[in-house]
Design a protein around this motif. Sequence first.
Motif, PDB file in Angstrom:
ATOM      1  N   ASP A 173      -3.484 -36.828  49.016  1.00 38.35           N
ATOM      2  CA  ASP A 173      -4.486 -36.297  49.940  1.00 38.35           C
ATOM      3  C   ASP A 173      -4.089 -36.552  51.387  1.00 38.35           C
ATOM      4  O   ASP A 173      -4.226 -35.671  52.246  1.00 38.35           O
ATOM      5  N   ASP A 188      -4.868 -40.451  46.387  1.00 37.72           N
ATOM      6  CA  ASP A 188      -5.191 -40.666  47.797  1.00 37.72           C
ATOM      7  C   ASP A 188      -3.982 -40.432  48.688  1.00 37.72           C
ATOM      8  O   ASP A 188      -4.096 -39.843  49.768  1.00 37.72           O
ATOM      9  N   THR A 210      -5.660 -29.524  54.648  1.00 36.94           N
ATOM     10  CA  THR A 210      -7.030 -29.856  54.240  1.00 36.94           C
ATOM     11  C   THR A 210      -7.730 -30.608  55.357  1.00 36.94           C
ATOM     12  O   THR A 210      -7.098 -31.091  56.295  1.00 36.94           O
ATOM     13  N   ASP A 211      -9.048 -30.732  55.259  1.00 37.01           N
ATOM     14  CA  ASP A 211      -9.847 -31.457  56.237  1.00 37.01           C
ATOM     15  C   ASP A 211     -10.219 -32.827  55.684  1.00 37.01           C
ATOM     16  O   ASP A 211     -10.204 -33.056  54.471  1.00 37.01           O
ATOM     17  N   VAL A 212     -10.608 -33.714  56.568  1.00 39.72           N
ATOM     18  CA  VAL A 212     -11.013 -35.066  56.177  1.00 39.72           C
ATOM     19  C   VAL A 212     -12.486 -35.057  55.778  1.00 39.72           C
ATOM     20  O   VAL A 212     -13.327 -34.497  56.465  1.00 39.72           O
ATOM     21  N   ASP A 213     -12.802 -35.672  54.637  1.00 38.49           N
ATOM     22  CA  ASP A 213     -14.173 -35.836  54.174  1.00 38.49           C
ATOM     23  C   ASP A 213     -14.495 -37.324  54.255  1.00 38.49           C
ATOM     24  O   ASP A 213     -13.933 -38.127  53.519  1.00 38.49           O
ATOM     25  N   VAL A 214     -15.399 -37.695  55.151  1.00 37.48           N
ATOM     26  CA  VAL A 214     -15.743 -39.096  55.370  1.00 37.48           C
ATOM     27  C   VAL A 214     -16.657 -39.576  54.252  1.00 37.48           C
ATOM     28  O   VAL A 214     -17.645 -38.929  53.915  1.00 37.48           O
ATOM     29  N   THR A 215     -16.302 -40.720  53.645  1.00 38.31           N
ATOM     30  CA  THR A 215     -17.080 -41.323  52.560  1.00 38.31           C
ATOM     31  C   THR A 215     -17.340 -42.784  52.873  1.00 38.31           C
ATOM     32  O   THR A 215     -16.416 -43.509  53.254  1.00 38.31           O
ATOM     33  N   ILE A 233      -3.524 -33.900  54.408  1.00 39.05           N
ATOM     34  CA  ILE A 233      -4.188 -33.984  55.716  1.00 39.05           C
ATOM     35  C   ILE A 233      -3.149 -33.953  56.825  1.00 39.05           C
ATOM     36  O   ILE A 233      -3.303 -33.233  57.808  1.00 39.05           O
TER      37      ILE A 233
END
Length: 81
Positions: free
Chosen positions: A50, A47, A59-64, A54
């Motif tokens: 990652d 994390d 890279t782009d943010v992936d909302v979870t 960002i």
Amino acid sequence: MERIPILRMGRLPFRALQTDGPLNAGQVHQVTTVRHSAEALSQLVDDLLDLAMIASGKTDVDVTEFTLDSTFRYATSLSSP
């Protein structure tokens, strides 16, 4: 982008512990706790890497979605006897 887990090598000795002979209940609990802690640390490192990607714009943010309550209960269970 997929990366090789940094702590993958750390899991091998725990597998050896489990196959060297029978473990009593306390030892099984300790091995399980250490394994879960190593997996949590590995995820934390991933994390952080990652977040660095960002921040650098690579890279782009992936909302979870997740539930904070169950995450907190799991985290506190790692330190419970």
